[in-house]
Design a protein around this motif. Structure first.
Motif, PDB file in Angstrom:
ATOM      1  N   PHE A 190       0.837  -1.210   0.000  1.00 51.11           N
ATOM      2  CA  PHE A 190       0.000   0.000   0.000  1.00 51.11           C
ATOM      3  C   PHE A 190       0.868   1.255   0.000  1.00 51.11           C
ATOM      4  N   TYR A 191       0.478   2.257  -0.809  1.00 55.03           N
ATOM      5  CA  TYR A 191       1.243   3.498  -0.778  1.00 55.03           C
ATOM      6  C   TYR A 191       0.388   4.755  -0.617  1.00 55.03           C
ATOM      7  N   ALA A 192      -0.892   4.722  -0.938  1.00 55.15           N
ATOM      8  CA  ALA A 192      -1.688   5.939  -0.790  1.00 55.15           C
ATOM      9  C   ALA A 192      -3.175   5.625  -0.843  1.00 55.15           C
ATOM     10  N   GLU A 193      -3.974   6.553  -0.336  1.00 48.89           N
ATOM     11  CA  GLU A 193      -5.427   6.463  -0.410  1.00 48.89           C
ATOM     12  C   GLU A 193      -5.965   7.768  -0.982  1.00 48.89           C
ATOM     13  N   GLY A 194      -6.945   7.668  -1.858  1.00 47.43           N
ATOM     14  CA  GLY A 194      -7.549   8.870  -2.434  1.00 47.43           C
ATOM     15  C   GLY A 194      -8.045   8.619  -3.835  1.00 47.43           C
ATOM     16  N   ASP A 195      -8.966   9.457  -4.286  1.00 48.07           N
ATOM     17  CA  ASP A 195      -9.572   9.266  -5.601  1.00 48.07           C
ATOM     18  C   ASP A 195      -8.639   9.652  -6.744  1.00 48.07           C
ATOM     19  N   HIS A 196      -7.919  10.731  -6.574  1.00 46.85           N
ATOM     20  CA  HIS A 196      -7.113  11.254  -7.684  1.00 46.85           C
ATOM     21  C   HIS A 196      -5.634  11.203  -7.308  1.00 46.85           C
ATOM     22  N   VAL A 197      -5.093  10.004  -7.314  1.00 39.59           N
ATOM     23  CA  VAL A 197      -3.693   9.788  -6.956  1.00 39.59           C
ATOM     24  C   VAL A 197      -2.923   9.310  -8.171  1.00 39.59           C
ATOM     25  N   SER A 198      -1.891  10.030  -8.523  1.00 36.76           N
ATOM     26  CA  SER A 198      -0.972   9.618  -9.586  1.00 36.76           C
ATOM     27  C   SER A 198       0.273   9.061  -8.919  1.00 36.76           C
ATOM     28  N   PHE A 199       0.679   7.853  -9.312  1.00 39.22           N
ATOM     29  CA  PHE A 199       1.845   7.247  -8.682  1.00 39.22           C
ATOM     30  C   PHE A 199       3.100   8.080  -8.908  1.00 39.22           C
ATOM     31  N   THR A 200       3.291   8.560 -10.127  1.00 37.35           N
ATOM     32  CA  THR A 200       4.485   9.369 -10.393  1.00 37.35           C
ATOM     33  C   THR A 200       4.465  10.646  -9.568  1.00 37.35           C
ATOM     34  N   ASP A 201       3.324  11.279  -9.479  1.00 37.93           N
ATOM     35  CA  ASP A 201       3.192  12.490  -8.677  1.00 37.93           C
ATOM     36  C   ASP A 201       3.459  12.188  -7.203  1.00 37.93           C
ATOM     37  N   PHE A 202       2.957  11.053  -6.735  1.00 33.81           N
ATOM     38  CA  PHE A 202       3.153  10.663  -5.344  1.00 33.81           C
ATOM     39  C   PHE A 202       4.641  10.475  -5.041  1.00 33.81           C
ATOM     40  N   VAL A 203       5.373   9.813  -5.945  1.00 35.05           N
ATOM     41  CA  VAL A 203       6.806   9.583  -5.742  1.00 35.05           C
ATOM     42  C   VAL A 203       7.559  10.903  -5.684  1.00 35.05           C
ATOM     43  N   VAL A 204       7.239  11.825  -6.589  1.00 33.28           N
ATOM     44  CA  VAL A 204       7.925  13.125  -6.600  1.00 33.28           C
ATOM     45  C   VAL A 204       7.639  13.882  -5.303  1.00 33.28           C
ATOM     46  N   GLN A 205       6.399  13.845  -4.852  1.00 32.84           N
ATOM     47  CA  GLN A 205       6.062  14.515  -3.600  1.00 32.84           C
ATOM     48  C   GLN A 205       6.838  13.927  -2.417  1.00 32.84           C
ATOM     49  N   GLU A 206       7.028  12.595  -2.440  1.00 33.06           N
ATOM     50  CA  GLU A 206       7.805  11.959  -1.379  1.00 33.06           C
ATOM     51  C   GLU A 206       9.276  12.374  -1.457  1.00 33.06           C
ATOM     52  N   LEU A 207       9.818  12.497  -2.657  1.00 34.30           N
ATOM     53  CA  LEU A 207      11.190  12.970  -2.815  1.00 34.30           C
ATOM     54  C   LEU A 207      11.339  14.382  -2.249  1.00 34.30           C
TER      55      LEU A 207
END
Length: 413
Positions: free
Chosen positions: A251-268
């Motif tokens: 599991f990495y995120a919860e939400g309707d509008h989640v982009s995996f690439t966007d999520f990774v960049v935000q984590e960086l």
């Protein structure tokens, strides 16, 4: 109850536009417990529309027609439904007044053809259009009910969300709270995930479970219906916990509008991990995707597009012997590119791409062969080989997506 969707428009048949409306409505109906067993696409042709209406009316409780409500001569959806049901059309005065006011404000003459947008079936319920001039309608019969909605997505979505949902709730007793949770997973294959929660999917009732698979991650959407919001939330949480016991490690995120690439960049960005890239195969596509996320400049100052071997040597310091001994499509070159990029720009990590996008082979490697290198913070450099299928653009897209997945697994998770 069973419903059928008839999408109207020759441009849909020709592939000039994509039919997002029926997908949007299908997802909504699934939440409401309305079964959509058929979807038909027809052109702006009376004969084919009448044939579709006849077929759908024989097997569905509700028929929804989307499109063909504009002011032009080929917009004949309501006129065709009128003929099929043998019910006359008349001008809805409120809708017509809205059209009149619009043209007055625009300082444009109101022509007769614009009146078509205010026509409704006699005895039907008018559905107001929040973002346009063409009204929709709902017509009830002792057998099949009919709904007509506009085609432009900006009008369709607003009408559905604001007016169609309450209308359906009123007519079909759907006044229940419906809530959803969308869970996102990465690092697990679709077959593996499906197997692990197969019994949950097979025995679903309320809440329901829907799986959506993408090249790099998997989405599970949970939807609960209850008499109130608190009860629906409780049902969702219980099911979420059950699923997390099986696949929570991914599991990495919860939400309707989640982009995996966007999520990774935000984590960086959160972890203040600076990054650069050296791209041969992908020609800048990774870097372009990276900076789509607002704030990416905090961790990305620039990178390299090194298509030729000479440029790999010049900008990244890849040794000529490495290229000659192993070939450009190799683990060694991918690692050398990543190391060179990291050293040149003094970043925490660096990603690299080399391979064969196609359609021809290269150095004996088939199209779709890709090596992705990753220079890590701890000084280690890794490389992973992929064999993708598809067009040049698809191979590049999959390479970029899997690079983000490598970063997630190695530096963020």
């Amino acid at each position: 109850m069973n419903a059928e969707i008839i999408s109207v428009g020759t441009e849909l048949l020709l592939g000039e536009i994509t039919d997002t409306n029926s997908a949007y409505l299908g997802q909504l109906f699934a939440k409401l417990g309305i079964n959509v067993f058929h979807k038909t696409t027809v052109g702006d042709n009376e004969f084919t529309m009448l044939r579709a209406l006849k077929s759908s009316s024989e097997q569905s409780d509700l028929v929804v027609m989307i499109g063909g409500l504009g002011p032009t001569e080929d917009d004949i959806t309501k006129q065709t439904l009128s003929k099929f049901l043998n019910v006359s059309l008349h001008l809805d005065q409120n809708a017509y007044k809205k059209i009149e006011n619009y043209f007055k404000k625009q300082h444009r003459p109101l022509t007769d053809n614009n009146k078509r947008q205010a026509l409704v079936l006699a005895g039907s319920e008018v559905i107001e259009n929040p973002n346009g001039l063409a009204v929709g309608l709902f017509f009830h019969t002792n057998g099949t009910d009919y709904m007509v909605l506009p085609g432009p997505p900006s009008e369709f979505n607003a009408m559905v969300d604001k007016n169609v949902v309450p209308l359906l709730g009123h007519h079909y007793g759907l006044e229940r709270t419906i809530k959803s949770k969308t869970l996102h997973f990465v690092g697990i294959g679709e077959a593996d995930l499906a197997t692990r929660i197969n019994d949950i999917v097979q025995n679903q009732d309320n809440p329901t479970v829907a799986l959506y698979f993408k090249p790099t991650d998997v989405t599970i959407r949970l939807t609960a219906k209850a008499s109130n919001s608190k009860e629906a939330e409780k049902q969702l949480e219980l099911l979420k916990l059950k699923i997390m016991e099986r696949v929570g490690d991914y599991f990495y995120a919860e939400g309707d509008h989640v982009s995996f690439t966007d999520f990774v960049v935000q984590e960086l960005i959160k972890k203040k991990i600076s990054i650069t890239a050296a791209e041969s195969l992908t020609a800048g596509k990774f870097q372009s995707t990276l900076v789509d996320t607002p704030g990416a400049s905090q961790i990305f100052n620039g990178g390299f597009v090194t298509y030729s071997n000479d440029v790999k040597r010049l900008l990244l310091g890849v040794e000529k012997e490495t290229l000659n001994n192993y070939g450009v499509v190799s683990s060694e070159v991918a690692k050398a590119m990543a190391s060179g990029a990291k050293n040149k720009l003094k970043t925490d990590i660096a990603i690299s791409f080399t391979g064969v996008a196609g359609p021809d082979s290269l150095e004996g490697h088939e199209a779709g062969t890709v090596w992705i290198g990753l220079a890590l913070r701890n000084g280690k450099v890794i490389a992973q080989k992929f064999n993708f299928q598809g067009s040049r653009e698809k191979v590049r897209h999959l390479a970029v997506q899997n690079a983000f997945r490598m970063i997630w697994n190695s530096e963020i998770k």
